[in-house]
Write a protein that holds these residues in place. Structure first.
Motif, PDB file in Angstrom:
ATOM      1  N   PHE A 231       0.735  -1.036   0.020  1.00 47.26           N
ATOM      2  CA  PHE A 231       0.087  -0.061  -0.083  1.00 47.26           C
ATOM      3  C   PHE A 231       0.949   1.101  -0.098  1.00 47.26           C
ATOM      4  CE2 PHE A 231      -2.289  -3.304   2.417  1.00 47.26           C
ATOM      5  CZ  PHE A 231      -3.565  -3.288   1.706  1.00 47.26           C
ATOM      6  N   GLY A 232       0.353   2.223  -0.361  1.00 45.87           N
ATOM      7  CA  GLY A 232       0.800   3.646  -0.378  1.00 45.87           C
ATOM      8  C   GLY A 232       1.314   4.227  -1.585  1.00 45.87           C
ATOM      9  N   GLY A 233       2.468   4.677  -1.873  1.00 47.97           N
ATOM     10  CA  GLY A 233       2.822   5.573  -3.034  1.00 47.97           C
ATOM     11  C   GLY A 233       2.973   4.772  -4.280  1.00 47.97           C
ATOM     12  N   VAL A 234       3.008   3.478  -4.215  1.00 48.41           N
ATOM     13  CA  VAL A 234       2.872   2.541  -5.624  1.00 48.41           C
ATOM     14  C   VAL A 234       1.622   2.054  -5.810  1.00 48.41           C
ATOM     15  CG1 VAL A 234       5.424   2.071  -5.207  1.00 48.41           C
ATOM     16  CG2 VAL A 234       3.804   0.441  -4.372  1.00 48.41           C
ATOM     17  N   GLY A 235       0.643   2.447  -4.996  1.00 48.22           N
ATOM     18  CA  GLY A 235      -0.774   1.988  -5.238  1.00 48.22           C
ATOM     19  C   GLY A 235      -0.967   0.862  -4.261  1.00 48.22           C
ATOM     20  N   ARG A 236      -2.275   0.160  -4.557  1.00 54.32           N
ATOM     21  CA  ARG A 236      -2.631  -0.968  -3.693  1.00 54.32           C
ATOM     22  C   ARG A 236      -2.690  -2.028  -4.407  1.00 54.32           C
ATOM     23  NH1 ARG A 236      -7.062  -0.642   0.372  1.00 54.32           N
ATOM     24  NH2 ARG A 236      -6.917   1.695   0.043  1.00 54.32           N
ATOM     25  N   HIS A 237      -2.050  -3.212  -3.735  1.00 56.36           N
ATOM     26  CA  HIS A 237      -1.598  -4.315  -4.546  1.00 56.36           C
ATOM     27  C   HIS A 237      -1.896  -5.296  -3.581  1.00 56.36           C
ATOM     28  CE1 HIS A 237      -0.135  -1.921  -7.903  1.00 56.36           C
ATOM     29  NE2 HIS A 237       0.549  -1.337  -7.020  1.00 56.36           N
ATOM     30  N   ARG A 238      -2.821  -6.312  -3.613  1.00 62.30           N
ATOM     31  CA  ARG A 238      -2.980  -7.497  -2.893  1.00 62.30           C
ATOM     32  C   ARG A 238      -3.246  -8.748  -3.387  1.00 62.30           C
ATOM     33  NH1 ARG A 238      -5.705  -7.479   2.164  1.00 62.30           N
ATOM     34  NH2 ARG A 238      -6.476  -5.310   1.683  1.00 62.30           N
ATOM     35  N   PHE A 239      -2.543  -9.887  -2.645  1.00 66.04           N
ATOM     36  CA  PHE A 239      -2.741 -11.345  -3.392  1.00 66.04           C
ATOM     37  C   PHE A 239      -3.076 -12.016  -2.057  1.00 66.04           C
ATOM     38  CE2 PHE A 239      -1.188 -15.476  -3.674  1.00 66.04           C
ATOM     39  CZ  PHE A 239      -1.881 -15.732  -5.010  1.00 66.04           C
ATOM     40  N   SER A 240      -4.031 -12.961  -2.504  1.00 67.34           N
ATOM     41  CA  SER A 240      -4.438 -13.758  -1.297  1.00 67.34           C
ATOM     42  C   SER A 240      -4.813 -15.242  -1.818  1.00 67.34           C
ATOM     43  CB  SER A 240      -5.799 -13.455  -0.475  1.00 67.34           C
ATOM     44  OG  SER A 240      -5.969 -14.144   0.527  1.00 67.34           O
ATOM     45  N   GLY A 241      -4.367 -16.328  -1.145  1.00 65.03           N
ATOM     46  CA  GLY A 241      -4.513 -17.550  -1.594  1.00 65.03           C
ATOM     47  C   GLY A 241      -3.920 -18.474  -0.895  1.00 65.03           C
ATOM     48  N   GLY A 242      -3.915 -19.600  -1.312  1.00 66.63           N
ATOM     49  CA  GLY A 242      -3.372 -20.893  -0.682  1.00 66.63           C
ATOM     50  C   GLY A 242      -1.802 -21.286  -1.317  1.00 66.63           C
ATOM     51  N   ALA A 243      -1.089 -22.072  -0.656  1.00 67.27           N
ATOM     52  CA  ALA A 243       0.254 -22.423  -1.214  1.00 67.27           C
ATOM     53  C   ALA A 243       0.168 -22.908  -2.669  1.00 67.27           C
ATOM     54  CB  ALA A 243       0.710 -23.595  -0.169  1.00 67.27           C
ATOM     55  N   ALA A 244       1.397 -22.437  -3.255  1.00 71.74           N
ATOM     56  CA  ALA A 244       1.583 -22.673  -4.461  1.00 71.74           C
ATOM     57  C   ALA A 244       1.675 -24.063  -4.753  1.00 71.74           C
ATOM     58  CB  ALA A 244       2.885 -22.047  -5.037  1.00 71.74           C
ATOM     59  N   ASP A 245       1.277 -24.500  -6.087  1.00 65.32           N
ATOM     60  CA  ASP A 245       1.386 -25.945  -6.590  1.00 65.32           C
ATOM     61  C   ASP A 245       2.827 -26.114  -6.708  1.00 65.32           C
ATOM     62  OD1 ASP A 245       0.213 -28.417  -7.706  1.00 65.32           O
ATOM     63  OD2 ASP A 245       1.312 -27.701  -9.297  1.00 65.32           O
ATOM     64  N   ALA A 246       3.539 -26.818  -5.819  1.00 66.93           N
ATOM     65  CA  ALA A 246       5.022 -26.933  -5.899  1.00 66.93           C
ATOM     66  C   ALA A 246       5.466 -27.725  -7.061  1.00 66.93           C
ATOM     67  CB  ALA A 246       5.545 -27.630  -4.736  1.00 66.93           C
ATOM     68  N   ARG A 247       4.665 -28.675  -7.682  1.00 63.89           N
ATOM     69  CA  ARG A 247       5.386 -29.303  -8.733  1.00 63.89           C
ATOM     70  C   ARG A 247       5.351 -28.459 -10.123  1.00 63.89           C
ATOM     71  NH1 ARG A 247       3.221 -35.443  -9.629  1.00 63.89           N
ATOM     72  NH2 ARG A 247       3.833 -35.668  -7.373  1.00 63.89           N
ATOM     73  N   THR A 248       4.440 -27.591 -10.139  1.00 60.86           N
ATOM     74  CA  THR A 248       4.168 -26.803 -11.297  1.00 60.86           C
ATOM     75  C   THR A 248       5.452 -25.617 -11.280  1.00 60.86           C
ATOM     76  OG1 THR A 248       1.755 -27.186 -11.745  1.00 60.86           O
ATOM     77  CG2 THR A 248       2.768 -25.250 -12.607  1.00 60.86           C
ATOM     78  N   CYS A 249       5.405 -25.103 -10.041  1.00 62.37           N
ATOM     79  CA  CYS A 249       6.602 -24.101  -9.835  1.00 62.37           C
ATOM     80  C   CYS A 249       8.098 -24.771 -10.017  1.00 62.37           C
ATOM     81  CB  CYS A 249       6.317 -23.648  -8.255  1.00 62.37           C
ATOM     82  SG  CYS A 249       5.064 -22.668  -8.091  1.00 62.37           S
ATOM     83  N   TYR A 250       8.149 -26.011  -9.587  1.00 61.55           N
ATOM     84  CA  TYR A 250       9.404 -26.567  -9.869  1.00 61.55           C
ATOM     85  C   TYR A 250       9.778 -26.848 -11.460  1.00 61.55           C
ATOM     86  CZ  TYR A 250      13.525 -29.779  -8.698  1.00 61.55           C
ATOM     87  OH  TYR A 250      14.567 -30.228  -8.415  1.00 61.55           O
ATOM     88  N   ARG A 251       8.742 -27.130 -12.244  1.00 63.36           N
ATOM     89  CA  ARG A 251       8.841 -27.102 -13.517  1.00 63.36           C
ATOM     90  C   ARG A 251       9.395 -26.049 -14.384  1.00 63.36           C
ATOM     91  NH1 ARG A 251       3.621 -27.589 -15.258  1.00 63.36           N
ATOM     92  NH2 ARG A 251       3.678 -25.646 -15.929  1.00 63.36           N
ATOM     93  N   ARG A 252       8.718 -24.969 -13.780  1.00 66.77           N
ATOM     94  CA  ARG A 252       9.096 -23.666 -14.443  1.00 66.77           C
ATOM     95  C   ARG A 252      10.520 -23.246 -14.142  1.00 66.77           C
ATOM     96  NH1 ARG A 252       3.389 -21.383 -12.501  1.00 66.77           N
ATOM     97  NH2 ARG A 252       2.163 -21.782 -14.275  1.00 66.77           N
ATOM     98  N   LEU A 253      11.081 -23.735 -12.748  1.00 57.69           N
ATOM     99  CA  LEU A 253      12.404 -23.548 -12.284  1.00 57.69           C
ATOM    100  C   LEU A 253      13.193 -24.208 -13.251  1.00 57.69           C
ATOM    101  CD1 LEU A 253      13.871 -23.783  -8.602  1.00 57.69           C
ATOM    102  CD2 LEU A 253      14.539 -25.262 -10.699  1.00 57.69           C
TER     103      LEU A 253
END
Length: 289
Positions: A231-253
């Protein structure tokens, strides 16, 4: 690219192994664990060859993926890098800063990647890309990651997590995100631990922004809750959710890791990055006393 997997616990079975088998740029050729029967069982599930020593694994691969506790990874990753093998490391790099520095120094001669899964999550990547650069004193950020994973489930018996808690496990993830969103972390303003495992701390950033973190692995929350806000000078930015899908993330890594090994762009989340995050984690622990 021939990859050897070190470790046979839940994270190796659920994430490292299946992702390495499925990726078109990697071949899981070799597995080693301290207990030979575990390596043999895992090889039966995933393919590849179980070997009797770490040295035998090094002789058989181009890269090594580690899914072992930090006190084990710290020593073995140095040996692998000295042997010219590329590294996929978990965080933290080692059990202490001296060990982490040794890993980062040895890894300077090879391609390395640290498994910071949140950075490879599509939703979180969109959130980061939406936060403008140049956060100043009129901007604040906050991250909350609450989990009950040490109360039950596959990671509840993890000794190093039980001993060191959310700061060492989740801390590198959240510090990395805040450092990326708000600018490099320049120091820790305050830190506090409420037993058994509720960490709260505040960071200051280059440019003047400030941020706060709340993390725990011992709250009765299932699934995990993650909330990111700026929040603040760069605006308002929010993300809410559960844990990332680890296997999909690992594939991108692996996409970036394999590309870097073959001469593509360097990996941003490398061992040097892992060391910097561990330095900040260490400072948080010292401030908390």
């Amino acid at each position: 690219m021939r990859v050897g997997l070190v470790g046979g616990g839940p994270w190796a079975r659920r994430v490292h192994g299946p992702a390495l088998v499925a990726h078109p740029g990697t071949e899981l050729t070799t597995l080693w664990t301290r207990r030979p029967e575990v390596a043999a069982e895992l090889a039966g599930e995933l393919g590849g060859r179980a070997v009797g020593s770490f040295e035998e694994l090094l002789d058989d691969v181009d890269a090594v993926a580690f899914a072992v506790p930090p006190q084990v990874q710290g020593e073995l990753a140095v040996r692998a890098a000295v042997a010219g093998k590329h590294l996929i490391c978990e965080k933290p790099l080692a059990a202490d800063l001296d060990g982490a520095r040794a890993v980062a120094e040895a890894a300077a001669g090879v391609v390395s990647a640290v498994v910071l899964t949140l950075r490879y999550d599509a939703g979180i990547a969109d959130w980061l890309s939406g936060v403008p650069a140049g956060a100043g004193p009129d901007t604040v950020g906050a991250i909350r990651w609450l989990s009950g994973s040490l109360l039950g489930g596959p990671y509840a018996t993890s000794t190093w997590r039980a001993e060191r808690g959310a700061l060492l496990d989740l801390g590198p993830h959240v510090i990395d995100l805040l450092d990326t969103a708000l600018g490099p972390v320049t120091g820790v303003d305050w830190a506090h631990l409420d037993e058994p495992d509720l960490w709260r701390f505040a960071l200051r950033h280059d440019g003047g922004a400030h941020s706060t973190v709340t993390v725990s692995l011992r709250l009765p929350v299932d699934p995990s809750e993650i909330e990111l806000t700026v929040f603040g000078g760069v605006g308002r930015h929010r993300f809410s959710g559960g844990a990332a899908d680890a296997r999909t993330c690992y594939r991108r890594l692996l996409d970036g890791f394999v590309g870097a090994v073959h001469g593509g762009p360097p990996v941003v989340l490398d061992a040097a990055r892992g060391l910097r995050l561990q330095e900040i984690v260490d400072e948080v622990g010292r401030v908390a006393g």
